[in-house]
Design a protein around this motif. Structure first.
Motif, PDB file in Angstrom:
ATOM      1  N   ILE A 158       7.172   7.395  -0.912  1.00  0.00           N
ATOM      2  CA  ILE A 158       7.067   8.842  -0.706  1.00  0.00           C
ATOM      3  C   ILE A 158       6.380   9.500  -1.901  1.00  0.00           C
ATOM      4  N   GLU A 159       6.688   9.028  -3.104  1.00  0.00           N
ATOM      5  CA  GLU A 159       6.029   9.567  -4.296  1.00  0.00           C
ATOM      6  C   GLU A 159       4.520   9.353  -4.236  1.00  0.00           C
ATOM      7  N   LEU A 160       4.085   8.228  -3.697  1.00  0.00           N
ATOM      8  CA  LEU A 160       2.649   7.983  -3.552  1.00  0.00           C
ATOM      9  C   LEU A 160       2.024   9.046  -2.657  1.00  0.00           C
ATOM     10  N   LYS A 161       2.705   9.386  -1.566  1.00  0.00           N
ATOM     11  CA  LYS A 161       2.184  10.438  -0.680  1.00  0.00           C
ATOM     12  C   LYS A 161       2.005  11.747  -1.438  1.00  0.00           C
ATOM     13  N   TYR A 162       3.000  12.094  -2.254  1.00  0.00           N
ATOM     14  CA  TYR A 162       2.917  13.353  -3.003  1.00  0.00           C
ATOM     15  C   TYR A 162       1.824  13.306  -4.068  1.00  0.00           C
ATOM     16  N   GLN A 163       1.671  12.164  -4.712  1.00  0.00           N
ATOM     17  CA  GLN A 163       0.595  12.039  -5.693  1.00  0.00           C
ATOM     18  C   GLN A 163      -0.773  12.251  -5.051  1.00  0.00           C
ATOM     19  N   LEU A 164      -0.921  11.791  -3.821  1.00  0.00           N
ATOM     20  CA  LEU A 164      -2.207  11.875  -3.132  1.00  0.00           C
ATOM     21  C   LEU A 164      -2.436  13.227  -2.454  1.00  0.00           C
ATOM     22  N   PHE A 165      -1.549  14.184  -2.672  1.00  0.00           N
ATOM     23  CA  PHE A 165      -1.661  15.453  -1.951  1.00  0.00           C
ATOM     24  C   PHE A 165      -3.038  16.114  -2.083  1.00  0.00           C
ATOM     25  N   PRO A 166      -3.653  16.224  -3.284  1.00  0.00           N
ATOM     26  CA  PRO A 166      -4.981  16.872  -3.340  1.00  0.00           C
ATOM     27  C   PRO A 166      -6.023  16.167  -2.470  1.00  0.00           C
ATOM     28  N   TYR A 167      -5.922  14.843  -2.404  1.00  0.00           N
ATOM     29  CA  TYR A 167      -6.820  14.058  -1.541  1.00  0.00           C
ATOM     30  C   TYR A 167      -6.519  14.366  -0.077  1.00  0.00           C
ATOM     31  N   ILE A 168      -5.226  14.344   0.284  1.00  0.00           N
ATOM     32  CA  ILE A 168      -4.821  14.587   1.664  1.00  0.00           C
ATOM     33  C   ILE A 168      -5.213  15.989   2.110  1.00  0.00           C
ATOM     34  N   TYR A 169      -4.985  16.965   1.234  1.00  0.00           N
ATOM     35  CA  TYR A 169      -5.270  18.350   1.617  1.00  0.00           C
ATOM     36  C   TYR A 169      -6.772  18.590   1.772  1.00  0.00           C
ATOM     37  N   THR A 170      -7.549  17.930   0.947  1.00  0.00           N
ATOM     38  CA  THR A 170      -9.003  18.027   1.112  1.00  0.00           C
ATOM     39  C   THR A 170      -9.420  17.524   2.481  1.00  0.00           C
ATOM     40  N   TYR A 171      -8.826  16.410   2.907  1.00  0.00           N
ATOM     41  CA  TYR A 171      -9.173  15.865   4.226  1.00  0.00           C
ATOM     42  C   TYR A 171      -8.545  16.655   5.363  1.00  0.00           C
ATOM     43  N   ALA A 172      -7.506  17.437   5.064  1.00  0.00           N
ATOM     44  CA  ALA A 172      -7.000  18.366   6.069  1.00  0.00           C
ATOM     45  C   ALA A 172      -8.072  19.408   6.402  1.00  0.00           C
ATOM     46  N   ARG A 173      -8.773  19.870   5.368  1.00  0.00           N
ATOM     47  CA  ARG A 173      -9.862  20.816   5.603  1.00  0.00           C
ATOM     48  C   ARG A 173     -11.010  20.148   6.353  1.00  0.00           C
ATOM     49  N   VAL A 174     -11.313  18.912   6.008  1.00  0.00           N
ATOM     50  CA  VAL A 174     -12.349  18.168   6.734  1.00  0.00           C
ATOM     51  C   VAL A 174     -11.980  18.081   8.220  1.00  0.00           C
ATOM     52  N   ALA A 175     -10.698  17.835   8.497  1.00  0.00           N
ATOM     53  CA  ALA A 175     -10.241  17.766   9.887  1.00  0.00           C
ATOM     54  C   ALA A 175     -10.470  19.098  10.597  1.00  0.00           C
ATOM     55  N   HIS A 176     -10.167  20.169   9.917  1.00  0.00           N
ATOM     56  CA  HIS A 176     -10.403  21.499  10.512  1.00  0.00           C
ATOM     57  C   HIS A 176     -11.874  21.728  10.810  1.00  0.00           C
ATOM     58  N   ASP A 177     -12.724  21.360   9.882  1.00  0.00           N
ATOM     59  CA  ASP A 177     -14.158  21.622  10.024  1.00  0.00           C
ATOM     60  C   ASP A 177     -14.838  20.700  11.022  1.00  0.00           C
ATOM     61  N   THR A 178     -14.413  19.449  11.089  1.00  0.00           N
ATOM     62  CA  THR A 178     -15.162  18.441  11.844  1.00  0.00           C
ATOM     63  C   THR A 178     -14.394  17.804  12.990  1.00  0.00           C
ATOM     64  N   GLY A 179     -13.071  17.964  13.016  1.00  0.00           N
ATOM     65  CA  GLY A 179     -12.263  17.275  14.013  1.00  0.00           C
ATOM     66  C   GLY A 179     -11.899  15.859  13.632  1.00  0.00           C
ATOM     67  N   LEU A 180     -12.448  15.354  12.529  1.00  0.00           N
ATOM     68  CA  LEU A 180     -12.163  13.977  12.135  1.00  0.00           C
ATOM     69  C   LEU A 180     -10.728  13.863  11.642  1.00  0.00           C
ATOM     70  N   PRO A 181      -9.991  12.870  12.122  1.00  0.00           N
ATOM     71  CA  PRO A 181      -8.591  12.724  11.712  1.00  0.00           C
ATOM     72  C   PRO A 181      -8.481  12.184  10.299  1.00  0.00           C
ATOM     73  N   LEU A 182      -7.296  12.357   9.701  1.00  0.00           N
ATOM     74  CA  LEU A 182      -7.040  11.764   8.390  1.00  0.00           C
ATOM     75  C   LEU A 182      -6.873  10.256   8.531  1.00  0.00           C
ATOM     76  N   MET A 183      -6.108   9.825   9.554  1.00  0.00           N
ATOM     77  CA  MET A 183      -5.978   8.404   9.875  1.00  0.00           C
ATOM     78  C   MET A 183      -7.141   8.034  10.790  1.00  0.00           C
ATOM     79  N   ARG A 184      -8.004   7.147  10.323  1.00  0.00           N
ATOM     80  CA  ARG A 184      -9.242   6.871  11.057  1.00  0.00           C
ATOM     81  C   ARG A 184      -9.356   5.409  11.444  1.00  0.00           C
ATOM     82  N   ALA A 185      -9.646   5.188  12.713  1.00  0.00           N
ATOM     83  CA  ALA A 185     -10.054   3.854  13.129  1.00  0.00           C
ATOM     84  C   ALA A 185     -11.317   3.481  12.367  1.00  0.00           C
TER      85      ALA A 185
END
Length: 843
Positions: free
Chosen positions: A581-608
């Protein structure tokens, strides 16, 4: 003899005519020949036999709407629930070139050919390669109300999509139905499930959205190697053809039609805890206290449906909650947000609200009696099914749901919205009549219309505030209103035998992402099954958690009173879980950046993997691993007792994230060590990964420093990352209010050059003072470090890191020889930084 011969010939002719009649009857009505056409701006209408017409609407040069009408009227019961925009950039009229046997239409990317006799639609790319086409004369076939479209199937063509579905990612050779179904403890190939998203993509550079809400069916070569089909028992044959150079472009075209995903509040991307009997104030306080005492990060505590006094009056259950408003406030002071469940029904035992809704006509009707449909429900007795397709219902429901929001609750999870128990075998439900139509048409969009009301009413009552809403049942276009979870996973017969169901959650989650559900979670631990032996369950729990922290919404949940908090599995599991769980929190700036990418492009964070590596056929059948954003590759262990993991690395070079040193060449299968406390995780060489210090909840310390782990690429090749930030709570991001910071890095033969560009300020900047910390992963000891041509001082790594929260003025660097990392600390003043690190020869 002549008479006998004539009789035989006549009999033969009669048999042939009869057989032809039988074949025609079996095949049904087709379009026959096409005799003429009419142009109306960006639409071309082709006239076929028996008054049938085919409309081709050019939304753009890549997106074409196809509507086949057997009576030529082009009418439908309801406007599209999913499509909100068909004006995607086409300008002017359509030009049709008529030839002897066909009509042709050209766009910059496509050549569309319509054969006249019989009608046959084909789409080629600009290089004359056939992408998509009708199978013989069966591009449209109608039997009574049943409609189908058969398409030519290429021998090497593969298919992906349809949203959240079980089984393998590759759909070739299989068939699927769209009928939102409550399938507790569903099997690894069970279909249908909770959501209906009739959108798929082909390896042949196109996607199809079949805009029909009935029980549509997709047969991807399951009947023949020559064709595939999509069909429906009723409704209109309306579909959108979307071309794309790759899958990303196809997805962009799809969200242009159906809308961009909403961004969740920032805290939604933390960890959340739930349980079926989370339904009391005392328990909520105790669980929250344990998380903080044990220093396990957590942002959300859920309350399941038992929180209500009456189903669904949105009043706290008086016997379970003494002072709910105070509880929510005090939990909020500790960093916890509370999310509560809601169901789409009113119990008859909740007489006041039931009679209110019944008198106003707010329930779906039973066509046999004309009264409100009497729906059995798993709890609360028989219910009325709220008809969210009726416009007057919205404000009424919104006023009710606002009551707990006024108490400080932060959002909802909308459960049972199929509506529950309305599966394929529940044919009595087809007697329901909704404001917008009979249940066979509305069933698949019922949950969608509910989620739309929930979100729009949230916005109405809470202006400029982001909604948190996570749903189980949905239809295409849900990304405009809600997030998703995969429902009741796990093995109900024997929870310890849930490994296959767990492994299946990887392709289910990736499939969800392809249906534009970028913000998604599985129920960590699996929802189903009684846990009687926590020691025996601990391995499955750990492995599910190691996968679950890479679900964007990360919720641990289990049925009934089965506790799945990390500490109930013992000290070792608690420690392993905390680290994950701590790893998830450490990666938050990375995750949140890709949350914006998802909004802009529809691309998921978890990607095939095929989304990023579409030309690598090895990625078509990878069901046990995924990319998290562009730069990280996750390969969860999903086998009982396994301490190694076999995985595939695509092209490039990949670094073991856990040791930061081991490098593997791509385009090969490898086996890595994966004991219970290890998540197989790899970072692409050349990546830059932003991170933050561990906190107990998102932004516990607002002025946290942002670290950039730089994994330099080959000499002379530049790496880059653009960090995205906004306030994380408001809807200002929809207005373009945010900031971005770009960082680039390049390795030279004897030095590294790292550039942090001046902050791109779009009306937002981080609060307070903070630092940037560069973490350059290299085996080269630095000789000197210059920032903007000024040589900076060296200090010990522990001293530098300690200053991250207290010293916002000085610049310094350090060298950690054991880890092979050069640290550089810089105050984030929004200005441009040029960092030059001189070191030994890196050849």
């Amino acid at each position: 003899m002549k008479k006998i011969s004539i009789y035989l010939i006549l009999i033969h002719l009669l048999i042939q005519i009869n057989l032809r009649g039988q074949n025609t009857e079996k095949m049904g009505q087709t379009l026959g020949s096409c005799s003429s056409y009419l142009i109306n701006n960006n639409k071309v209408i082709f006239n076929c036999e028996n008054n049938a017409k085919v409309l081709l609407q050019f939304c753009s040069g890549q997106v074409i709407k196809v509507w086949i009408s057997t009576d030529g009227n082009f009418k439908r019961n309801n406007q599209s629930f999913a499509v909100i925009n068909e004006d995607l950039g086409w300008l002017g009229n359509v030009n049709v070139n008529e030839e002897t046997t066909a009509y042709e239409i050209f766009t910059e990317q496509l050549r569309i050919r319509v054969n006249k006799k019989p009608f046959k639609l084909q789409v080629f790319d600009k290089y004359q390669k056939l992408l998509f086409g009708d199978y013989n004369e069966k591009g449209f076939v109608k039997n009574d109300k049943h409609i189908a479209s058969y398409k030519t199937l290429k021998s090497d063509e593969q298919f992906f999509g349809l949203g959240e579905k079980s089984g393998t990612l590759n759909r070739r050779g299989k068939s699927y139905k769209m009928w939102n179904s409550d399938q507790p403890c569903y099997g690894v190939n069970e279909d249908p499930l909770y959501k209906s998203i009739p959108f798929f993509m082909s390896t042949n550079h196109y996607g199809i959205f079949f805009d029909n809400t009935y029980k549509t069916e997709f047969k991807f070569g399951s009947e023949s190697n020559e064709y595939y089909s999509f069909e429906a028992p009723a409704g209109e044959m309306i579909y959108y053809f979307m071309y794309g150079n790759d899958y990303k472009q196809i997805i962009q075209n799809y969200i242009a039609l159906t809308g961009n995903p909403i961004m969740p509040p920032k805290w939604a991307l933390g960890f959340s805890q739930c349980r079926g009997n989370y339904t009391s104030e005392t328990q909520a306080r105790e669980i929250a206290a344990e998380f903080r005492i044990r220093k396990i990060p957590c942002d959300i505590i859920y309350q399941d449906i038992g929180w209500v006094e009456g189903l669904q009056d949105f009043d706290w259950k008086k016997s379970n909650y003494q002072n709910p408003k105070q509880m929510v406030k005090e939990l909020g002071d500790q960093g916890f947000k509370m999310i509560i469940s809601q169901d789409p029904v009113i119990s008859q035992t909740n007489k006041k609200q039931w009679e209110e809704a019944n008198s106003k006509g707010y329930f779906a009707k039973d066509i046999r009696s004309g009264k409100s449909y009497d729906m059995p429900w798993p709890w609360g007795g028989n219910c009325g099914v709220v008809d969210f397709t009726k416009p007057d219902v919205a404000d009424w429901w919104g006023d009710y749901q606002q009551k707990p929001l006024n108490d400080g609750v932060r959002g909802f999870w909308t459960d049972m919205g199929e509506p529950a128990w309305s599966n394929e075998d529940a044919t009595d439900r087809l007697s329901m009549k909704h404001y917008l139509g009979m249940h066979d048409e509305i069933h698949n969009v019922y949950g969608f219309t509910w989620d739309k009301v929930v979100t729009e009413q949230f916005y109405k009552h809470n202006p400029n505030k982001r909604v948190f809403q996570m749903t189980r049942a949905a239809y295409a276009g849900l990304q405009r209103y809600t997030f998703g979870w995969s429902g009741d996973s796990g093995n109900g017969n024997n929870v310890l035998e849930g490994w296959n169901q767990f492994a299946n959650q990887i392709p289910v989650g990736l499939s969800a992402g392809l249906g534009i559900i970028p913000f998604w979670t599985s129920d960590i631990s699996g929802y189903c099954g009684d846990i009687k032996d926590y020691d025996a369950m601990s391995e499955l729990y750990v492995r599910w958690m190691q996968f679950g922290v890479f679900n964007p919404l990360s919720r641990a949940h289990h049925e009934g009173g089965n506790a799945v908090e990390p500490w109930v599995f013992g000290t070792e599991v608690e420690n392993i879980t905390r680290t994950a769980i701590e790893l998830k929190y450490q990666l938050f700036p990375y995750i949140y950046t890709y949350a914006r990418v998802a909004h802009d492009t529809g691309l998921p964070l978890m990607r095939a993997l095929f989304l990023e590596y579409p030309n690598d056929s090895e990625t078509f059948d990878l069901n046990g691993q995924f990319l998290f954003g562009d730069e990280l590759l996750v390969a969860p262990v999903v086998e009982k007792g396994a301490v190694t993991k076999k995985l595939y690395l695509p092209e490039g070079e990949w670094i073991n994230y856990n040791d930061g040193k081991s490098v593997y060449k791509g385009k090969q299968w490898i086996t890595v060590e994966a004991p219970l406390d290890v998540i197989p995780l790899f970072v692409k060489k050349g990546a830059i990964i932003p991170s933050m210090p561990i906190m107990q909840y998102i932004h516990e310390k607002p002025n946290y420093h942002v670290s950039f782990d730089v994994y330099p690429d080959k000499v002379g090749k530049e790496s880059s990352f653009v960090l995205y930030e906004d306030d994380g709570e408001s809807r200002d991001y929809e207005k373009g209010i945010f900031c971005k910071t770009k960082i680039t890095a390049i390795a030279n033969s004897l030095s590294y050059a790292i550039h942090i560009s001046a902050r791109e300020d779009k009306g937002y900047k981080p609060l307070g003072s903070r630092n940037f910390i560069i973490k350059l992963h290299t085996n080269s000891k630095p000789k000197s470090v210059f920032v903007n041509s000024i040589k900076i001082k060296k200090e010990k790594p522990e001293v530098l890191n300690a200053k991250g929260f207290v010293d916002y003025e000085s610049l310094s660097f350090s060298w950690d020889e054991e880890k092979g990392i050069i640290y550089v600390k810089l105050p984030d003043n929004g200005q441009d930084y040029q960092i030059n690190i001189n070191s030994g020869d890196k050849s």
